[in-house]
Design an enzyme around this catalytic site. Structure first.
Site, PDB file in Angstrom:
ATOM      1  N   GLN A  30      -4.755  -1.394   9.613  1.00 44.25           N
ATOM      2  CA  GLN A  30      -4.767  -2.724   8.998  1.00 44.25           C
ATOM      3  C   GLN A  30      -5.409  -3.740   9.937  1.00 44.25           C
ATOM      4  O   GLN A  30      -5.098  -3.776  11.138  1.00 44.25           O
ATOM      5  CB  GLN A  30      -3.317  -3.126   8.640  1.00 44.25           C
ATOM      6  N   ASP A  64     -10.989   3.221   4.042  1.00 43.88           N
ATOM      7  CA  ASP A  64     -11.414   1.823   4.014  1.00 43.88           C
ATOM      8  C   ASP A  64     -12.937   1.713   3.924  1.00 43.88           C
ATOM      9  O   ASP A  64     -13.459   0.654   3.568  1.00 43.88           O
ATOM     10  CB  ASP A  64     -10.969   1.123   5.307  1.00 43.88           C
ATOM     11  N   LYS A  86       0.842  -1.201   0.000  1.00 39.90           N
ATOM     12  CA  LYS A  86       0.000   0.000   0.000  1.00 39.90           C
ATOM     13  C   LYS A  86       0.878   1.252   0.000  1.00 39.90           C
ATOM     14  O   LYS A  86       0.628   2.197  -0.743  1.00 39.90           O
ATOM     15  CB  LYS A  86      -0.939  -0.016   1.212  1.00 39.90           C
TER      16      LYS A  86
HETATM   17  N1  GUN Z   1      -7.333  -6.651   6.115  1.00 34.19           N
HETATM   18  C1  GUN Z   1      -7.724  -7.357   5.039  1.00 34.19           C
HETATM   19  N2  GUN Z   1      -8.286  -6.540   4.120  1.00 34.19           N
HETATM   20  C2  GUN Z   1      -8.243  -5.293   4.637  1.00 34.19           C
HETATM   21  C3  GUN Z   1      -8.654  -4.023   4.152  1.00 34.19           C
HETATM   22  O1  GUN Z   1      -9.203  -3.876   3.049  1.00 34.19           O
HETATM   23  N3  GUN Z   1      -8.428  -2.982   4.984  1.00 34.19           N
HETATM   24  C4  GUN Z   1      -7.859  -3.127   6.208  1.00 34.19           C
HETATM   25  N4  GUN Z   1      -7.698  -2.034   6.956  1.00 34.19           N
HETATM   26  N5  GUN Z   1      -7.464  -4.283   6.687  1.00 34.19           N
HETATM   27  C5  GUN Z   1      -7.649  -5.369   5.899  1.00 34.19           C
END
Ligand code: GUN
Length: 295
Positions: free
Chosen positions: A97, A120, A53
């Protein structure tokens, strides 16, 4: 294999280039979109995602901040970090995350994020906006990426029966909400299945578009798929493989080879949904930066 391969890597790259062009345009107005990613603990898969990311963000010309907190971080410390990022004008979007270490209250943590920075789309305010079809909602990146992949691959969702396997807040539920909205990539009839669904194969075999997000390696087999269906594999599972140097291989929730023999189109793992997720996260960060101009 007879199925067409849905190349998330190429589609994701195209979206990232579009985002980079918009970032360059915003730079002329003196705005550099900024994304903060917060990782608590040492989960190996999360570390990989967080690194990807941050890298994608920089490649798009955005400001990127990654905050790594130790496993022993208290919830109050995490909340204080979120408060600091909420107040930081250089940060337009942030995410924490998931999964968080045991003992942390994810709901409380996600609610602390300023909804205007919640790229998100997990804050209840954005979830509500998504459900009601408010275009200012941040759409969760994985289902948003799948929707874009369907649109950009010319796969008609209108009138199609989409069957989703998995009911998580991250994928299954928002995916259903996106597919039932009016407009491009919407107007589908949606069935959401989960671990308690009775006779799952009879449900999945009804799918024109089958989206599998259950987190179990090669769970979806050919007998669960109607001939000619489009199959989207959201899973990324590590399976022990002593023949590989790193000791494991990655595979999805779909038994790829056998399902590719009956499906009309399928996403690979890796290189399918994953790169789309990252591209849409950047798109959401851009949206957050643009919204901040008018706020
Ligand atoms: N863990 C797995 N997928 C995601 C996501 O799209 N966002 C976040 N913050 N954590 C995740």
């Amino acid at each position: 294999m007879t199925a067409k391969l849905l190349d998330g890597k190429a589609l994701g790259l195209a979206i990232r280039q579009e985002v980079a062009a918009d970032v360059a345009r915003l730079a002329k107005a003196g705005i550099k979109p900024g994304l903060a990613v917060v990782l608590v603990g040492e989960d190996p898969a999360s570390q990989v995602y967080v690194r990807s990311k941050g890298k994608a963000c920089e490649e798009a010309g955005m400001h990127s901040v990654t905050i790594r907190l130790p496993d022993a971080t208290s919830q109050d410390e995490l909340l204080a970090t979120i408060d600091r990022l909420n107040a930081d004008p250089a940060i337009h979007g942030m995410l924490v995350q998931l999964p968080l270490p045991k003992g942390m209250d994810s709901d409380r943590v996600l609610r602390r994020i300023d909804p205007r920075k919640d790229v998100d789309g997990f804050h209840p305010e954005n979830v509500g906006k998504l459900v009601t079809g408010d275009p200012t909602a941040f759409r969760p990146a994985t289902p948003y990426g799948i929707q874009q992949m369907l649109i950009r691959s010319g796969i008609e969702t209108s009138g199609a029966h989409a069957v989703i396997v998995g009911r998580s807040n991250i994928v299954g539920k928002p995916m259903a909400n996106l597919l039932i909205q009016q407009g491009p990539g919407g107007n589908a009839t949606v069935t959401v299945c989960h671990s308690r669904s009775r006779d799952l194969p009879s449900l999945t075999r009804q799918a024109d578009i089958l989206i599998v997000a259950i987190g179990k390696a090669e769970f979806c087999t050919a007998d669960m798929v109607r001939t000619g269906a489009v199959v989207i594999d959201v899973g990324i599972n590590r399976v022990d493989d002593p023949s590989r140097e790193r000791g494991y291989r990655l595979c999805g929730d779909v038994a790829f080879e056998e399902v590719a023999a009956v499906a009309s189109a399928i996403t690979p793992v890796p290189g399918g949904v994953g790169p789309m997720t990252i591209a849409m996260l950047l798109k959401n960060t851009l949206q957050a930066a643009e919204l901040s101009r008018t706020a």
